[in-house]
Motif scaffolding. Structure first.
Motif, PDB file in Angstrom:
ATOM      1  N   THR A  27      14.720   5.467   2.718  1.00 14.54           N
ATOM      2  CA  THR A  27      14.937   6.617   1.285  1.00 14.54           C
ATOM      3  C   THR A  27      13.753   6.840   0.737  1.00 14.54           C
ATOM      4  O   THR A  27      13.307   8.045   0.236  1.00 14.54           O
ATOM      5  N   GLU A  28      12.702   5.879   0.379  1.00 11.21           N
ATOM      6  CA  GLU A  28      11.467   5.916  -0.116  1.00 11.21           C
ATOM      7  C   GLU A  28      10.430   6.240   0.474  1.00 11.21           C
ATOM      8  O   GLU A  28       9.491   6.689  -0.060  1.00 11.21           O
ATOM      9  N   ASN A  29      10.345   5.930   2.110  1.00 15.53           N
ATOM     10  CA  ASN A  29       9.325   6.343   2.634  1.00 15.53           C
ATOM     11  C   ASN A  29       8.023   5.282   2.404  1.00 15.53           C
ATOM     12  O   ASN A  29       6.872   5.734   2.596  1.00 15.53           O
ATOM     13  N   ILE A  30       8.188   4.262   2.023  1.00  8.99           N
ATOM     14  CA  ILE A  30       7.293   3.257   1.533  1.00  8.99           C
ATOM     15  C   ILE A  30       8.041   1.953   2.225  1.00  8.99           C
ATOM     16  O   ILE A  30       8.987   1.605   1.734  1.00  8.99           O
ATOM     17  N   VAL A  31       7.161   1.092   3.009  1.00  9.68           N
ATOM     18  CA  VAL A  31       7.680   0.034   3.636  1.00  9.68           C
ATOM     19  C   VAL A  31       8.086  -1.004   2.678  1.00  9.68           C
ATOM     20  O   VAL A  31       7.379  -1.406   1.609  1.00  9.68           O
ATOM     21  N   PHE A  86       0.044   0.282  -0.554  1.00 10.62           N
ATOM     22  CA  PHE A  86       1.328   0.467   0.000  1.00 10.62           C
ATOM     23  C   PHE A  86       1.237   1.311   1.345  1.00 10.62           C
ATOM     24  O   PHE A  86       0.189   1.602   1.978  1.00 10.62           O
ATOM     25  N   LEU A  87       2.387   0.976   2.162  1.00  8.03           N
ATOM     26  CA  LEU A  87       2.528   1.570   3.424  1.00  8.03           C
ATOM     27  C   LEU A  87       3.391   2.616   3.622  1.00  8.03           C
ATOM     28  O   LEU A  87       4.679   2.559   3.497  1.00  8.03           O
ATOM     29  N   THR A  88       2.956   3.858   3.648  1.00  6.14           N
ATOM     30  CA  THR A  88       3.562   5.119   3.723  1.00  6.14           C
ATOM     31  C   THR A  88       4.199   5.390   4.999  1.00  6.14           C
ATOM     32  O   THR A  88       3.451   5.333   6.125  1.00  6.14           O
ATOM     33  N   VAL A  89       5.459   5.444   5.261  1.00  6.17           N
ATOM     34  CA  VAL A  89       6.077   5.591   6.455  1.00  6.17           C
ATOM     35  C   VAL A  89       6.090   7.134   7.195  1.00  6.17           C
ATOM     36  O   VAL A  89       6.020   7.802   6.562  1.00  6.17           O
ATOM     37  N   LYS A  90       5.674   6.941   8.452  1.00 13.92           N
ATOM     38  CA  LYS A  90       5.170   8.218   9.168  1.00 13.92           C
ATOM     39  C   LYS A  90       6.496   8.378  10.286  1.00 13.92           C
ATOM     40  O   LYS A  90       7.046   9.411  10.587  1.00 13.92           O
ATOM     41  N   LYS A 137      -2.622   2.609   2.671  1.00 12.41           N
ATOM     42  CA  LYS A 137      -3.437   3.114   1.601  1.00 12.41           C
ATOM     43  C   LYS A 137      -4.741   2.378   1.507  1.00 12.41           C
ATOM     44  O   LYS A 137      -5.647   2.650   1.060  1.00 12.41           O
ATOM     45  N   ASN A 138      -4.674   1.247   2.057  1.00 12.85           N
ATOM     46  CA  ASN A 138      -6.171   0.494   1.908  1.00 12.85           C
ATOM     47  C   ASN A 138      -6.021  -0.928   3.003  1.00 12.85           C
ATOM     48  O   ASN A 138      -5.210  -0.761   3.975  1.00 12.85           O
TER      49      ASN A 138
END
Length: 195
Positions: free
Chosen positions: A40-44, A64-68, A86-87
């Motif tokens: 839903t949020e595209n963040i792990v 954060f880890l943005t979902v691809k 993100k880092n």
């Protein structure tokens, strides 16, 4: 996309992989609620076994880890998530939980940086200034770098040869961007030829 959480007592392993370089970054666990929140949020978001609660990676550090992309294995009991980190990822300060950033796959990260400098019109960037001069100048620069690489190939100076090879690849990425093509598309042709 169905995960069999019952098969694994409610928790499934989740492999986190850098979308650009394909480097494995970490392993965590998800329950069904963490999986749905991630989608839903595209963040792990994981289920922390030590804290016994949902835990969004980066909630304290901001990393954060943005979902691809999310994939489920053939047994429906393991998840692979490709992300843009993100880092750094590891709590120890290392790029990944398996060590430092690897050089393999870095061309995709560099391709993204080249694209960002062009798309964001970073005027102080060499990349953008070359791109602004037009396709003929970009193509000419790639040709110059190719000739310089050929010249260095005939000599025995490994450092000069490797630096010219790096220059050629860098300018090739600018040319791809100028032509609206991606490294993925070129790699797909090579893969197809390999069949």
């Amino acid at each position: 996309m169905i995960v069999d959480f019952n098969k694994t007592n409610g928790l499934v392993p989740v492999i986190i992989q850098d979308d650009r370089t394909l480097q494995v970054l970490m392993l965590g666990y998800m329950n069904e609620e963490a999986f749905e929140k991630t989608k839903t949020e595209n963040i792990v978001t994981f289920f922390s076994r030590s804290k016994n609660r949902l835990w969004t990676k980066g909630e304290e550090s901001g990393n954060f880890l943005t979902v691809k992309n999310i994939s489920i294995d053939c047994d429906q009991d393991t998840i692979l998530i490709r992300v843009i980190p993100k880092n750094i990822v590891c709590h120890t300060g290392s790029f990944s939980c398996f060590g430092e950033k690897e050089t393999k796959g870095f061309l995709y990260e560099l391709e993204e940086k080249v694209g960002q400098r062009i798309d964001d019109k970073i005027t102080e960037s060499y990349t953008y200034s070359l791109y602004q001069r037009g396709i003929n100048k970009v193509a000419q620069k790639v040709g110059e770098e190719a000739v310089e690489l050929v010249i260095e190939a005939k000599d025995d100076n490994a450092d000069l040869f490797k630096n010219e090879a790096a220059d050629l690849l860098y300018h090739f990425l600018i040319l791809l961007k100028a032509k609206n093509f991606s490294l993925d598309e070129i790699e797909a042709i090579l893969l197809d030829r390999n069949k």
